[in-house]
Design a protein around this motif. Structure first.
Motif, short mmCIF file in Angstrom:
data_model
loop_
_atom_site.label_atom_id
_atom_site.label_comp_id
_atom_site.label_asym_id
_atom_site.label_seq_id
_atom_site.Cartn_x
_atom_site.Cartn_y
_atom_site.Cartn_z
N VAL A 236 3.97 -4.24 -6.65
CA VAL A 236 4.05 -5.18 -5.54
C VAL A 236 5.10 -4.72 -4.53
O VAL A 236 4.87 -4.73 -3.33
N LEU A 237 6.25 -4.34 -5.04
CA LEU A 237 7.36 -4.00 -4.14
C LEU A 237 7.19 -2.64 -3.50
O LEU A 237 7.80 -2.34 -2.48
N GLY A 238 6.40 -1.79 -4.11
CA GLY A 238 6.23 -0.43 -3.58
C GLY A 238 7.07 0.55 -4.38
O GLY A 238 8.12 0.19 -4.92
N ALA A 239 6.59 1.79 -4.44
CA ALA A 239 7.28 2.80 -5.24
C ALA A 239 8.66 3.08 -4.65
O ALA A 239 8.87 2.97 -3.46
N GLY A 240 9.58 3.47 -5.53
CA GLY A 240 10.93 3.81 -5.07
C GLY A 240 11.96 3.32 -6.06
O GLY A 240 11.72 2.37 -6.80
N LEU A 241 13.12 4.00 -6.10
CA LEU A 241 14.14 3.67 -7.09
C LEU A 241 14.67 2.25 -6.88
O LEU A 241 14.80 1.49 -7.84
N GLU A 242 14.96 1.87 -5.63
CA GLU A 242 15.53 0.53 -5.39
C GLU A 242 14.58 -0.53 -5.91
O GLU A 242 14.99 -1.45 -6.61
N ASN A 243 13.31 -0.40 -5.54
CA ASN A 243 12.34 -1.41 -5.94
C ASN A 243 12.16 -1.43 -7.46
O ASN A 243 12.00 -2.48 -8.05
N ALA A 244 12.20 -0.26 -8.07
CA ALA A 244 12.08 -0.20 -9.53
C ALA A 244 13.25 -0.96 -10.16
O ALA A 244 13.08 -1.70 -11.13
N LEU B 116 0.08 -8.03 -4.24
CA LEU B 116 -0.09 -6.58 -4.39
C LEU B 116 -0.65 -6.00 -3.09
O LEU B 116 -1.63 -6.51 -2.56
N PRO B 117 -0.02 -4.95 -2.57
CA PRO B 117 -0.57 -4.36 -1.36
C PRO B 117 -1.91 -3.68 -1.65
O PRO B 117 -2.16 -3.26 -2.78
N GLY B 118 -2.76 -3.57 -0.65
CA GLY B 118 -4.07 -2.94 -0.85
C GLY B 118 -5.17 -3.97 -0.72
O GLY B 118 -5.08 -5.06 -1.25
N ASP B 119 -6.20 -3.65 0.02
CA ASP B 119 -7.29 -4.57 0.28
C ASP B 119 -8.47 -4.25 -0.63
O ASP B 119 -9.06 -3.18 -0.54
N PRO B 120 -8.83 -5.17 -1.55
CA PRO B 120 -9.92 -4.88 -2.50
C PRO B 120 -11.22 -4.54 -1.79
O PRO B 120 -11.95 -3.66 -2.23
N ALA B 121 -11.49 -5.21 -0.67
CA ALA B 121 -12.76 -4.95 0.04
C ALA B 121 -12.81 -3.50 0.52
O ALA B 121 -13.82 -2.82 0.39
N LEU B 122 -11.68 -3.05 1.01
CA LEU B 122 -11.62 -1.68 1.50
C LEU B 122 -11.80 -0.70 0.34
O LEU B 122 -12.40 0.37 0.47
N LEU B 123 -11.26 -1.12 -0.80
CA LEU B 123 -11.33 -0.27 -1.99
C LEU B 123 -12.78 -0.09 -2.43
O LEU B 123 -13.19 0.98 -2.85
N VAL B 124 -13.57 -1.16 -2.31
CA VAL B 124 -14.98 -1.09 -2.71
C VAL B 124 -15.74 -0.19 -1.75
O VAL B 124 -16.53 0.65 -2.15
N LEU B 125 -15.48 -0.36 -0.46
CA LEU B 125 -16.31 0.32 0.53
C LEU B 125 -15.83 1.73 0.84
O LEU B 125 -16.60 2.56 1.30
N LEU C 107 -5.59 4.03 1.51
CA LEU C 107 -6.72 3.78 2.41
C LEU C 107 -6.43 2.58 3.30
O LEU C 107 -6.71 2.60 4.51
N ASP C 108 -5.86 1.56 2.70
CA ASP C 108 -5.52 0.35 3.44
C ASP C 108 -4.56 0.68 4.58
O ASP C 108 -4.75 0.28 5.72
N GLN C 109 -3.50 1.43 4.23
CA GLN C 109 -2.49 1.75 5.24
C GLN C 109 -3.04 2.69 6.30
O GLN C 109 -2.66 2.61 7.46
N LEU C 110 -3.94 3.58 5.90
CA LEU C 110 -4.56 4.47 6.87
C LEU C 110 -5.35 3.67 7.90
O LEU C 110 -5.24 3.89 9.10
N SER C 111 -6.12 2.70 7.41
CA SER C 111 -6.99 1.98 8.33
C SER C 111 -6.21 1.01 9.20
O SER C 111 -6.62 0.70 10.31
N THR C 112 -5.07 0.52 8.72
CA THR C 112 -4.28 -0.38 9.56
C THR C 112 -3.26 0.37 10.39
O THR C 112 -2.56 -0.23 11.20
#
Lengths: 524, 296, 318
Positions: free
Chosen positions: B153-161, C30-39, A411-416
């Motif tokens: 944090v790093l994102g899915a994928g073999l390298e990151n794993a 961590l990627p991802g915006d908690p606020a967006l997740l709530v709404l 969702l985050d990546q979609l909106s950005t």
């Protein structure tokens, strides 16, 4: 040391006991599918159903919200059906039906809606339901500080006027034909004003509505317990209690239904369709739903700035194969935003998997080494489908990488706009406007593809002001044609909705909005 | 103890190094399980390298008319839910697993060895209060939880794993090497080196590092085994290898849903993870016993 | 003794501080915006910004970290982004589940490891020893998720003896709770027992070669009673301490096992909250796990120094 040993011995002993009792019960029952423990096998046999007073529902996810005006997750709506009433309901033929509003009138300019309300309705906390309560509810959703996800559905409301104890007038700033259908979902669910004022933010943890069941307790990610509301205004439900348990893993959910832990599932894995159809102890209901599934293509980045490539993808994908292999017939190929059950569904068909035409389009595009990354949710069906499409696209010379992304990140990546292509669908709304406007109107909130076409905008606007269905249908047909040709979004399939339940569960009304309506359910 | 064996050997034989090596090999080959483990390990490496020659089918080719077929002459391990040959995928999966094991341990070594050497050689504030406490903190996390968070944090994928697993393994190497260095830095040859004016880094590289190699090797071998499990676990949870690349963990996760209809989808990759990790562990144990006969 | 404990306590606080920093930084990148997740999908940019402000997500990181630590010290881990429940409430619901799993797993582990270790050590070099060694290594080598799936396949799918997954609290239905926990507990227990067997074997061998056991021989005591009477008790000390130190690994195993068997414990909580970006829950749950590990290590250290007089009190562990 000695105590520890004693304890260990005791544990070992109790394990033995358990093992024995389970062994004996499974030899007692002839049917291998029942009888994990003694009381469970009793439940499964219909003769003993009077002793069972709880309907145990298995959901595909833990509902995050118990407050309808805070809710943004589709799964929440399942619980709301028991806790709340809507102003208006829809029936099995997708027609509007009175619920809390017994009657409604729309002014000729399409701006003023006058609702007559049901008398004698009380919230679970004893508060009376009346016009003031309705006004309170809409003002709550419109309050900018409250930041309700519902605001986008009701933001055309200019004012709510109380005309009498049981009569309320809603004035819109511009005509909005889908407004009544909005009231059949979360925006039309009424919460207790007293409880909201008393509890504030804590309302979500102790929800109070007017529905057939009232809230008892919730253990996060484990269960939600509801009990029959004795002051319910309609005929009280036959079953005394409802327990809602989340089982995100579809296999676990189905096994628990078969073994008798659960009475009813809101969703099954498509691969289990055959198995459940054949199981004599299970009733499987099937219904075309209202949503659609597909791929958002970011039309502002390479290679999707190129219309030929978008069209090539549209033609390269064999939707028949996907619905057959991944969905085992539990989905139908999609060519528009409107499912077969909707009156807006287009009458025309589109070609399925024309590889040669797709190849020609790729050539015509003038691009070489076309490649992009598709983001998907990490679910088995998603992975299978993505890998199938990957193979189909490679045949026409398009390389597709797959990246699994969790829903929140997605969702985050979609909106950005941080994506090339994302596999995400829409659960669907009764009115076609709810399936199209928010995604394809220029700069609309969910227009992730950054698609902008004045013709489309014009059609979407116009369809909101006209209230004659046939006229609207013509507009949506035209819209479907344009969207197929421009292909900012690749429509893939419309899911069918399945509700699986033990055969002693009766009275379930299966409506295309996929909701579990507990009110009418009884055991036999 | 190493000096003791050396002294013993010197009395009888003119060439101690060769004899020591012979004795070690003798000890290794006496351990039948270790030999078996070594054999399987090399067989798997062989399979991974020559995967493209061995496999009968393309591991990502889908055949929608052959979905969930049980094992047969054409598909030795059957086919999966979108009609791919499981045997071919399992063989290619060996590439992914071994690569994951080697690279993540490589990362852990590349980071852990220098830090461990410096930390153990110089001691002092940084060693005691920063590096050691930091490794303490890292080791307080359940390893899989830390790997999971890092991979997210790093994102899915073999390298990151692999990076995530490498980071999780690093503190173990830092501690091991530091302990070895501390044990060695007071020895005569190090003192002698210092006295003759050798620079620190030369002492570390020439005198200390070679003496720590044996335990590092043992630890690294065993770490490869656990790294393979970690990669499979992350892939099982969807954060490792991305489709359509065959990873044993991801294949197992796919197959879990078909246990009653097509158990082979999950069982074969599972068996291969097990055999691989077991072989490497047996082999690693063998090496340890070979280097350190007292523990046997 | 007192100064030893104080020293260890001080160390523990330093480690906890570092742990909190690691968790906080991890969660914040961590990627991802908690606020967006709530709404959700329907939110407007204004709403998102307003909620970010309300959640304190727009404050400088140092301020956010400081606020979090102060709250945690007062026992407030914040509320879940997903459903607004207090994280402490969620933890209180999950801890008993994982505790039940832990106790049962250790029970199975000990049940298997003690006989296996004794047989292996007392018949060193025989086929018994080899098979027990092979068992131990297999137990360590089998990935928990494969063992779990194998159990489900054998006992639930093929034989139909056990329910495949699920959970009932002990207080609700004692027998059924144990029955449902059987496979998960065995999955972890077998791995644990493998490690314990290896440790017990080498520990027993060491004790058996020591002087006082030889004296036992000289006095004419029977071999069996020697092994059981003296050796086992002494051999168990390092085994117990090391198994305490294995707590971190154990919790890691619980993470994936709980996920497979849908056991709603801490492990499953950590996985789902990381995957759904429920930051306060990730912080709270991981912090709790690390805290549990550190605390157990602390007690094991002290216990060890009490049980084994050979350890120098001033020196710490290593």
């Amino acid at each position: 040391m000695r105590k520890l040993f004693l304890f260990a011995l005791l544990l070992a002993f109790s394990f033995l006991m358990v093992a024995c009792s389970s062994a004996s019960s499974s030899t007692d029952g002839n049917d291998a599918s029942e009888g994990d423990s003694d009381n469970q096998s009793e439940d499964s046999s219909s003769s003993n159903s009077e002793s069972k007073d709880t309907l145990v529902i298995g959901l595909d996810d833990d509902p995050p919200q118990l407050d309808p005006h805070r809710s943004s997750a589709a799964v929440d709506r399942q619980t709301f059906q028991s806790l709340y009433n809507k102003l208006i309901d829809i029936n099995e033929n997708l027609e509007l039906e009175p619920e809390l509003a017994t009657d409604w009138n729309i002014s000729d300019d399409g701006l003023t809606y006058t609702l007559t309300l049901q008398e004698g309705v009380t919230f679970h906390d004893g508060t009376d339901f009346n016009a003031e309560a309705v006004k309170f509810n809409f003002e709550r959703m419109l309050d900018p500080d409250f930041a309700s996800p519902r605001a986008s559905e009701v933001n055309l409301i200019e004012e709510v006027n109380v005309l009498g104890d049981y009569e309320v007038e809603i004035v819109l700033s511009e005509p909005f034909a889908p407004f009544l259908s909005v009231l059949t979902d979360r925006a039309g669910m009424m919460v207790s004003p007293t409880a909201v004022e008393e509890l504030g933010d804590d309302f979500a943890n102790q929800p109070v509505g007017t529905g057939p069941y009232e809230f008892v307790e919730r253990v996060a990610q484990s269960k939600i317990e509801l009990t029959r509301y004795e002051g319910y205004w309609r005929e009280k439900p036959a079953i005394a209690n409802v327990e809602i348990r989340p089982f995100p893993d579809a296999n676990v959910r189905v096994t628990n239904l078969v073994s008798g832990e659960l009475d009813l599932l809101n969703k099954i894995a498509f691969k289990d369709i055959e198995k459940l159809k054949e199981d004599p102890s299970i009733t499987l209901l099937e219904k075309d739903a209202l949503g659609y599934q597909g791929i958002h293509l970011n039309t502002e980045v390479e290679p999707f700035t190129n219309k030929n490539i978008r069209q090539a993808i549209n033609l390269a994908i064999d939707r028949e194969a996907i619905t057959r292999v991944v969905f085992h017939g539990g989905a139908v190929p999609a060519v528009s935003a409107f499912a077969p059950s909707s009156w807006a569904a287009p009458d025309f068909e589109q070609p399925n998997a024309d590889v040669e035409a797709a190849k020609a389009l790729v050539e015509e595009s003038g691009l070489t080494d076309v490649s992009f990354t598709l983001k998907i949710n990490p679910k088995p069906e998603e992975e299978q489908m993505a890998q199938m499409m990957q193979a189909m696209l490679s045949e026409v010379g398009i390389t597709m990488e797959i990246e699994m992304v969790e829903f929140g990140t997605m969702l985050d990546q979609l909106s950005t706009g941080d994506f090339e292509a994302v596999r995400l669908g829409w659960s669907g709304r009764t009115d076609p406007d709810g399936n199209a406007y928010r995604f394809f109107y220029t700069d609309a909130p969910n227009n992730y593809t950054n698609y902008s076409n004045p013709e489309v905008d014009g059609l979407l606007d116009e369809a909101r002001t006209v209230s004659v269905q046939e006229e609207r249908k013509a507009m949506y047909d035209q819209l479907s044609e344009i969207l197929w040709d421009d292909a900012p979004y690749i429509f893939l399939y419309h899911e069918r909705d399945y509700k699986a339940m033990k055969n002693y569960v009766k009275g379930f009304e299966h409506v295309a909005d996929t909701m579990v309506r507990t009110e009418s359910v009884y055991f036999e | 103890m190493e000096q003791a064996t050396e002294a013993n050997v010197k009395q009888k034989i003119p060439n101690p190094r060769v004899e020591m090596f012979k004795a070690m090999m003798g000890r290794f080959f006496q351990n039948k399980l270790a030999v078996l483990g070594g054999f399987f390990t090399f067989l798997l490496i062989f399979m991974a390298i020559f995967a493209s020659v061995i496999v009968p089918h393309d591991p990502i080719e889908q055949n929608y008319s052959e979905i969930m077929m049980s094992p047969s002459a054409d598909h030795w391990f059957g086919t999966d839910e979108i009609g791919r040959d499981i045997f071919s995928r399992v063989i290619y999966g060996a590439q992914v697993s071994l690569q994951a094991g080697l690279i993540s341990v490589g990362i852990a070594l590349a980071v852990g060895v220098p830090i461990g050497l410096i930390s153990g050689y110089y001691r002092g504030f940084w060693d005691e209060f920063v590096i050691m406490r930091f490794t303490d903190a890292m080791l307080s996390f359940p390893p899989l939880v830390l790997a999971l968070a890092l991979a997210a944090v790093l994102g899915a994928g073999l390298e990151n794993a692999m990076i995530a697993i490498g980071i999780v393994l690093t503190p173990n190497f830092i501690r091991l090497i530091r302990a070895e260095v501390i044990a060695h830095r007071e020895r005569e040859y190090v003192e002698a080196g210092k006295a003759s004016g050798l620079r620190d880094w030369r002492i570390i590289l020439i005198h200390i590092l070679p003496n720590t190699l044996a335990p590092i090797m043992v630890q690294a071998t065993l770490a490869i085994a656990s790294a393979i499990i970690s990669e499979a676990s992350l892939s099982y949870l969807g954060l490792g290898t991305q489709p359509p690349d065959p990873s044993w963990g991801a294949m197992l996760a796919d197959g879990q849903g078909y246990l009653s209809d097509a158990p082979w989808i999950a069982l074969f990759p599972g068996i291969f993870i097990f055999i691989t990790v077991l072989s490497i562990n047996l082999f690693g144990d063998g090496i340890r016993d070979m280097l350190d006969p007292k523990l046997k | 003794m007192v100064s030893f404990i104080l020293r260890r306590l001080g160390l523990m606080i330093v480690i906890l501080f570092l742990v909190s920093i690691i968790i906080f930084s991890l969660v914040n990148v961590l990627p991802g915006d908690p606020a967006l997740l709530v709404l959700g999908q329907e939110a407007t940019p204004d709403q998102i910004e307003a909620l970010r402000d309300e959640m304190g997500l727009n404050d400088p990181l140092i301020v956010q970290y400081f606020n979090w630590v102060v709250d945690v010290l007062q026992g407030d881990f914040g509320n879940s982004i997903r459903d607004n429940t207090a994280v402490t409430t969620i933890l209180m619901q999950k801890i008993p589940v994982t505790l039940e799993l832990t106790v049962l797993s250790f029970f199975f582990a000990i049940l298997i490891a003690i006989p296996a270790g004794i047989i292996s050590a007392s018949r060193k070099g025989t086929a018994w020893d080899y098979s027990s060694t092979l068992f131990a290594l297999s137990g360590v080598s089998v990935p928990p998720f494969f063992l779990g799936i194998l159990f489900i396949f054998i006992f639930a799918v093929t034989l139909g003896w056990l329910p495949p997954s699920g959970y009932v609290p002990l207080t609700e239905d004692f027998g059924r709770s144990l029955l449902l926990m059987l496979m998960p507990a065995l999955t972890i227990g077998i791995r644990l027992s493998a490690e314990l067997t290896r440790m017990l074997r080498s520990s027993l061998l060491e004790v058996l070669q020591s002087d006082y056991i030889r004296t036992g021989y000289a006095k004419g005591l029977l071999e069996k009673s020697v092994v059981f009477g003296h050796a086992l008790r002494n051999a168990l000390i390092p085994v117990i301490t090391v198994s305490g130190l294995q707590m971190a690994t154990f919790l890691g195993g619980a993470v994936i096992t709980e996920t497979i068997f849908s056991v709603p414990g801490l492990g499953q909580l950590v996985v789902t909250s990381i995957l759904t970006r429920d930051f306060p829950v990730v912080q709270g749950a991981v912090m709790f796990m690390a805290f549990a590990v550190i605390l157990i290590n602390f007690f094991v250290d002290i216990l060890y120094s009490v049980l084994d007089p050979r350890i120098k009190l001033s020196g710490g562990t290593k």
